[in-house]
Design a protein around this motif. Structure first.
Motif, mmCIF file in Angstrom:
data_model
loop_
_atom_site.group_PDB
_atom_site.id
_atom_site.type_symbol
_atom_site.label_atom_id
_atom_site.label_comp_id
_atom_site.label_asym_id
_atom_site.label_seq_id
_atom_site.Cartn_x
_atom_site.Cartn_y
_atom_site.Cartn_z
ATOM 1 N N ARG A 60 0.839 -1.198 0.000
ATOM 2 C CA ARG A 60 0.000 0.000 0.000
ATOM 3 C C ARG A 60 0.877 1.253 0.000
ATOM 4 N NH1 ARG A 60 -4.529 0.869 -1.799
ATOM 5 N NH2 ARG A 60 -5.266 -0.998 -0.799
ATOM 6 N N ARG A 61 1.958 1.227 0.781
ATOM 7 C CA ARG A 61 2.880 2.374 0.790
ATOM 8 C C ARG A 61 3.518 2.568 -0.582
ATOM 9 N NH1 ARG A 61 6.322 1.292 6.302
ATOM 10 N NH2 ARG A 61 4.606 1.579 7.776
ATOM 11 N N VAL A 63 2.314 1.653 -3.536
ATOM 12 C CA VAL A 63 1.319 2.137 -4.493
ATOM 13 C C VAL A 63 1.010 3.599 -4.247
ATOM 14 C CG1 VAL A 63 -1.115 1.908 -5.161
ATOM 15 C CG2 VAL A 63 0.304 -0.122 -4.924
ATOM 16 N N ASP A 64 0.893 3.984 -2.992
ATOM 17 C CA ASP A 64 0.599 5.389 -2.685
ATOM 18 C C ASP A 64 1.763 6.307 -3.046
ATOM 19 O OD1 ASP A 64 -1.893 4.686 -1.791
ATOM 20 O OD2 ASP A 64 -1.307 4.609 0.333
ATOM 21 N N ALA A 65 2.980 5.806 -3.006
ATOM 22 C CA ALA A 65 4.151 6.630 -3.290
ATOM 23 C C ALA A 65 4.352 6.851 -4.782
ATOM 24 C CB ALA A 65 5.401 5.992 -2.697
ATOM 25 N N GLN A 66 3.826 5.981 -5.619
ATOM 26 C CA GLN A 66 4.014 6.136 -7.061
ATOM 27 C C GLN A 66 3.091 7.217 -7.597
ATOM 28 O OE1 GLN A 66 3.468 2.384 -8.985
ATOM 29 N NE2 GLN A 66 5.477 1.628 -8.395
ATOM 30 N N THR A 68 0.492 8.979 -10.010
ATOM 31 C CA THR A 68 -0.624 8.424 -10.774
ATOM 32 C C THR A 68 -0.378 8.670 -12.254
ATOM 33 O OG1 THR A 68 -1.839 10.480 -10.524
ATOM 34 C CG2 THR A 68 -2.271 8.740 -8.909
#
Length: 91
Positions: A60-61, A63-66, A68
């Motif tokens: 989750r970290r 994915v959130d750091a990449q 969009t």
């Protein structure tokens, strides 16, 4: 009937009693062994769940750091045509 009960030897009675005790110990051994194995499997599954939770948090970290990115536009007509080509008619 009392004659039959009076003629039974104590050796036969002790033999049957000892046989029952031996069978009970064997049954107890296998039940206890199965219980211990089940407990070990439960502990391993709980450890696996904890590891999966940690992996989910890390994922989750990540994915959130990449940043969009915009999704490419997919032509739905082209997908329908490909699906139609792959369809096999019934005979």
């Amino acid at each position: 009937m009392n004659e039959l009960a009076a003629n039974t030897s104590p050796l036969l009675t002790y033999g049957v009693l000892s046989l029952i005790i031996i069978v009970a110990f064997i049954a107890w051994f296998f039940v206890n062994r199965a219980s211990v194995r089940a407990s070990e499997q439960i502990q391993l599954l709980e450890a696996l769940i904890e590891e999966q939770k940690k992996q989910n948090v890390l994922l989750r970290r990540l994915v959130d750091a990449q940043p969009t990115t915009a999704k490419p536009v997919v032509d739905e007509d082209a997908n329908e045509q490909r699906d139609f080509i792959r369809m096999i008619p019934e005979r």
